[in-house]
Design a protein around this motif. Structure first.
Motif, PDB file in Angstrom:
ATOM      1  N   ASP A 290       2.110   2.241 -15.154  1.00  0.00           N
ATOM      2  CA  ASP A 290       2.164   3.232 -14.085  1.00  0.00           C
ATOM      3  C   ASP A 290       1.383   2.707 -12.882  1.00  0.00           C
TER       4      ASP A 290
ATOM      5  N   THR B 256      12.236  10.357 -14.990  1.00  0.00           N
ATOM      6  CA  THR B 256      12.015  11.078 -16.238  1.00  0.00           C
ATOM      7  C   THR B 256      10.577  11.553 -16.357  1.00  0.00           C
ATOM      8  N   ARG B 257       9.642  10.673 -15.971  1.00  0.00           N
ATOM      9  CA  ARG B 257       8.216  10.997 -16.067  1.00  0.00           C
ATOM     10  C   ARG B 257       7.621  11.445 -14.740  1.00  0.00           C
TER      11      ARG B 257
ATOM     12  N   ASP C 234      10.035   6.420 -11.696  1.00  0.00           N
ATOM     13  CA  ASP C 234      10.557   6.811 -13.009  1.00  0.00           C
ATOM     14  C   ASP C 234      10.822   8.317 -12.948  1.00  0.00           C
TER      15      ASP C 234
ATOM     16  N   ARG D  96       6.228   3.287 -11.171  1.00  0.00           N
ATOM     17  CA  ARG D  96       5.942   2.244 -12.150  1.00  0.00           C
ATOM     18  C   ARG D  96       5.898   0.899 -11.423  1.00  0.00           C
TER      19      ARG D  96
END
Length: 68
Positions: free
Chosen positions: A11, A41-42, A39, A46
């Protein structure tokens, strides 16, 4: 001497900088420019950085690259 390659990812925090700094302190060399991507999804950014290192031993696919 064989040249080995790793792609370091993390991250977008100081943890990424520490991971790259640790690799450099162990003799790895930066390979190319760092990359950054979102990212979804999160919900975080990244980072990625390739590093290379020449090693004395023969390369083998099951070697732990981070321990070289």
């Amino acid at each position: 001497m064989p040249l080995i390659y790793r792609l370091l990812t993390e991250d977008d925090t100081s943890a990424f900088c520490h991971k790259v700094s640790l690799a450099l302190s162990k003799g790895w060399t930066l390979h190319g420019a760092p990359s950054i991507a979102f990212d979804p999804t999160r919900g975080v950014m990244r980072c990625a950085q390739g590093v290379t290192k020449e090693i004395e031993a023969d390369y083998h696919p099951d070697m732990k690259l981070g321990e070289q």
